[in-house]
Motif scaffolding. Structure first.
Motif, PDB file in Angstrom:
ATOM      1  N   MET A 294     -54.347  23.891  -8.278  1.00 11.29           N
ATOM      2  CA  MET A 294     -53.945  24.883  -7.280  1.00 11.29           C
ATOM      3  C   MET A 294     -52.463  24.784  -6.984  1.00 11.29           C
ATOM      4  SD  MET A 294     -57.210  24.583  -4.677  1.00 11.29           S
ATOM      5  CE  MET A 294     -56.489  25.671  -3.433  1.00 11.29           C
ATOM      6  N   PRO A 299     -55.886  28.989 -10.664  1.00  7.99           N
ATOM      7  CA  PRO A 299     -57.080  29.176  -9.839  1.00  7.99           C
ATOM      8  C   PRO A 299     -58.229  28.305 -10.326  1.00  7.99           C
ATOM      9  CG  PRO A 299     -56.781  31.036 -11.304  1.00  7.99           C
ATOM     10  CD  PRO A 299     -55.556  30.192 -11.448  1.00  7.99           C
ATOM     11  N   SER A 314     -60.639  31.016  -0.378  1.00  4.27           N
ATOM     12  CA  SER A 314     -60.826  32.296  -1.065  1.00  4.27           C
ATOM     13  C   SER A 314     -59.944  32.426  -2.302  1.00  4.27           C
ATOM     14  CB  SER A 314     -60.530  33.448  -0.110  1.00  4.27           C
ATOM     15  OG  SER A 314     -59.179  33.387   0.336  1.00  4.27           O
ATOM     16  N   THR A 315     -59.257  31.335  -2.675  1.00  2.00           N
ATOM     17  CA  THR A 315     -58.328  31.432  -3.810  1.00  2.00           C
ATOM     18  C   THR A 315     -59.033  31.304  -5.159  1.00  2.00           C
ATOM     19  OG1 THR A 315     -57.834  29.051  -3.924  1.00  2.00           O
ATOM     20  CG2 THR A 315     -56.553  30.383  -2.368  1.00  2.00           C
ATOM     21  N   GLN A 344     -51.841  36.748  -8.260  1.00  8.03           N
ATOM     22  CA  GLN A 344     -51.761  36.715  -6.800  1.00  8.03           C
ATOM     23  C   GLN A 344     -52.643  35.614  -6.218  1.00  8.03           C
ATOM     24  OE1 GLN A 344     -52.840  40.707  -5.717  1.00  8.03           O
ATOM     25  NE2 GLN A 344     -50.830  41.571  -6.219  1.00  8.03           N
ATOM     26  N   ARG A 345     -53.836  35.469  -6.787  1.00 12.98           N
ATOM     27  CA  ARG A 345     -54.737  34.415  -6.292  1.00 12.98           C
ATOM     28  C   ARG A 345     -54.170  33.029  -6.611  1.00 12.98           C
ATOM     29  NH1 ARG A 345     -59.989  37.012  -5.915  1.00 12.98           N
ATOM     30  NH2 ARG A 345     -61.038  35.017  -5.533  1.00 12.98           N
ATOM     31  N   GLN A 347     -50.983  32.304  -6.747  1.00 18.31           N
ATOM     32  CA  GLN A 347     -49.925  32.084  -5.759  1.00 18.31           C
ATOM     33  C   GLN A 347     -50.503  31.718  -4.395  1.00 18.31           C
ATOM     34  OE1 GLN A 347     -47.867  35.840  -6.052  1.00 18.31           O
ATOM     35  NE2 GLN A 347     -46.618  35.185  -7.800  1.00 18.31           N
ATOM     36  N   ALA A 348     -51.647  32.328  -4.059  1.00 17.02           N
ATOM     37  CA  ALA A 348     -52.317  31.998  -2.802  1.00 17.02           C
ATOM     38  C   ALA A 348     -52.802  30.552  -2.825  1.00 17.02           C
ATOM     39  CB  ALA A 348     -53.487  32.945  -2.565  1.00 17.02           C
ATOM     40  N   ALA A 349     -53.269  30.089  -3.990  1.00 17.46           N
ATOM     41  CA  ALA A 349     -53.706  28.697  -4.121  1.00 17.46           C
ATOM     42  C   ALA A 349     -52.538  27.743  -3.903  1.00 17.46           C
ATOM     43  CB  ALA A 349     -54.329  28.476  -5.501  1.00 17.46           C
ATOM     44  N   ARG A 352     -51.783  27.588  -0.244  1.00 17.02           N
ATOM     45  CA  ARG A 352     -52.807  26.851   0.510  1.00 17.02           C
ATOM     46  C   ARG A 352     -52.590  25.340   0.410  1.00 17.02           C
ATOM     47  NH1 ARG A 352     -57.240  27.582   3.219  1.00 17.02           N
ATOM     48  NH2 ARG A 352     -59.008  26.141   3.092  1.00 17.02           N
TER      49      ARG A 352
END
Length: 381
Positions: A294, A299, A314-315, A344-345, A347-349, A352
C-alpha cells in the motif's frame, strides 16, 4: 544513553523481522541504543542490521550443543550489555526475554511483542502449543504486552494471557522511495513476463497459517475462468525446491502462470512490479507485506483475518478466508477496473498508510513506553 536488548526468534526474511529493523534503524536508536539477540541463526536480514550498525548476537538454538550452552551465553550477554529495557519479539523471543530479565540482576523494563494471531488450536503447528501455554503462564511478568493488531490482542486474552497492561501498537511503515518504471521493466524481463500481463504477487511463507493450498486453488480457478496474470510467489518455502508446492501447482495445472522465487531480499523491487498484492492467509496479525505494498501504491486483495480489513479499508478488496472462488473473483474484478480507477485506489492506499500507519507515530509511541517505570512485581491481573 539507555540500552535496549531486543530478543527475537530469528532474523529470517519476514514481516516481524522487517518491523524490528524499521524500529531499530530509526532515529529512536539515537536515544535508546539497540542490541539484537536472535535465538536461531537463519540466513535472512542480518546484513541489513549490520548496514544499520546494529549489534546482532545469536544463541545457536538450532542444535543441541547450542541449546546446552545457551543459558550461560545469555547470562554473560545480559550482564555485559546491562540493558535498561528488554523487549521480546515474537512468542519464542518473549519467553527468552523473561529469562534474560531474570539474569539481568536488576529489574529492567520488560516488554513483549506479539506478531502472531493464534486463531484456533487446529491452525497452530503442534510445536507451538507448549510455547503458547508457557507464554500464557509467563504473561504476568512483562510490564507491557504490545500487540500489532486488535485481533491478536483479543485472541490472546481468550487464551488466558494477562490483559491488564496490554496495548495495540501497529507496525509502522517508513516513507517509501519512489522506484522508477525501469525497476518494473527489469523484473519483468528477468522473469520473462510480457508487458501486457498483469502481475499478482504474494510475499508469504509455506506454513499452515498462510494457507498456500487455498492460494493455489484460487489461482487455478482464476486461470480456468479465462483470466490472465502472472503470479509471483516469494518467501520461505516458496521456491522451486519445495516439492509439495510444486505438486500442488502441477495438480492444479497452473504452473505456467506462477513464478516461484523463494526467499528474496529485494522485496521493494518485487512489490514495485506488482499490479495487485495478495494474501490468502487463514490467520494474521498485521502483515507488513500488504502495508508495504500500500505504501508503494499497490492495491491489495486479501482474506478477512487479523486487522487486514481495518488497515486496507476501501482501498482494496477483502474476501472471506478459505474461499478460493471469492479470492479468484476478487482478482478478476480488480483487474477489470479501468486503469485510472486502479491508480486512484493505489494513491488512496498510499495516503492511508502515510496518515494512519506511519513509522514516526509508532516511534513516538515506543518513546513513551520506553520512558515508563518497570513494575516491582509481576502483574496478577
Amino acid at each position: 544513553m539507555s540500552k535496549v536488548l531486543y530478543v527475537i526468534t530469528s532474523l529470517s526474511v519476514g514481516g516481524a523481522q522487517k518491523a524490528l529493523l524499521n524500529l531499530v534503524a530509526s532515529p529512536l536508536s539515537t536515544e535508546y541504543k539497540p542490541f539484537v539477540l536472535a535465538l536461531r541463526p537463519v540466513d535472512g536480514v542480518q546484513g541489513q542490521f549490520a548496514q544499520a550498525g546494529i549489534p546482532v548476537y545469536e544463541l545457536q538454538l538450532n542444535h543441541w550443543k547450542g541449546m546446552l550452552a545457551a543459558p550461560l551465553r545469555l547470562w554473560r550477554l545480559v550482564r555485559d550489555i546491562r540493558p535498561d529495557i528488554i523487549h521480546g519479539w515474537m512468542h519464542h523471543g518473549n519467553l527468552a526475554a523473561v529469562l534474560a530479565w531474570l539474569f539481568a540482576g536488576c529489574r529492567p523494563l520488560l516488554l513483549w511483542g506479539m506478531h502472531h494471531t493464534p486463531e484456533a488450536a487446529t491452525a497452530e503447528r503442534m510445536q507451538h502449543a507448549l510455547v503458547l501455554r508457557l507464554g500464557q503462564w509467563l504473561s504476568r511478568f512483562p510490564d507491557r504486552i504490545l500487540y500489532v493488531s486488535r485481533r491478536s490482542q483479543q485472541r490472546h486474552r481468550e487464551l488466558g494471557y494477562a490483559s491488564g497492561r496490554s496495548l495495540v501498537v501497529a507496525n509502522g511503515i517508513a516513507a517509501r522511495t519512489h522506484l522508477s518504471a525501469d525497476v518494473r521493466e527489469d523484473l519483468r524481463a528477468e522473469l520473462g513476463v510480457a508487458d501486457e500481463t498483469p502481475i499478482i504477487g504474494s510475499l508469504t511463507r509455506f506454513v499452515p497459517e498462510k494457507d498456500i493450498p487455498n492460494l493455489v486453488e484460487a489461482i487455478r480457478l482464476f486461470v480456468q475462468g479465462g483470466n490472465k496474470a502472472c503470479f509471483l510467489l516469494a518467501g520461505e518455502g516458496m521456491g522451486t525446491d519445495n516439492t509439495v508446492l510444486a505438486e500442488l501447482l502441477e495438480s492444479a495445472g497452473c504452473q505456467e502462470s506462477v513464478r516461484l522465487l523463494g526467499v528474496r531480499k529485494d522485496a521493494g523491487r518485487l512489490i514495485a512490479a506488482m499490479d495487485v498484492a495478495t494474501l490468502a492467509s487463514r490467520c494474521e496479525a498485521f502483515p507488513l507485506f500488504l502495508a508495504e505494498a500500500m505504501a508503494a501504491g499497490v492495491p491489495c486483495v486479501a482474506t478477512d483475518v487479523g486487522d487486514i480489513a481495518e488497515f486496507i479499508g476501501s482501498t482494496g478488496l477483502i474476501v472471506p478466508r478459505e474461499s478460493p472462488a471469492q479470492l479468484a473473483a476478487a482478482w478478476a474484478q480488480w483487474l477489470a477496473l479501468p486503469a485510472t480507477e486502479r491508480q486512484q485506489r493505489g494513491q488512496a492506499a498510499q495516503s492511508r498508510i502515510r496518515d494512519t500507519y506511519n513509522l514516526d507515530a509508532v516511534i513516538d509511541t515506543y518513546r513513551s513506553i520506553f520512558q515508563e517505570k518497570p513494575l516491582t512485581t509481576p502483574s496478577l491481573q
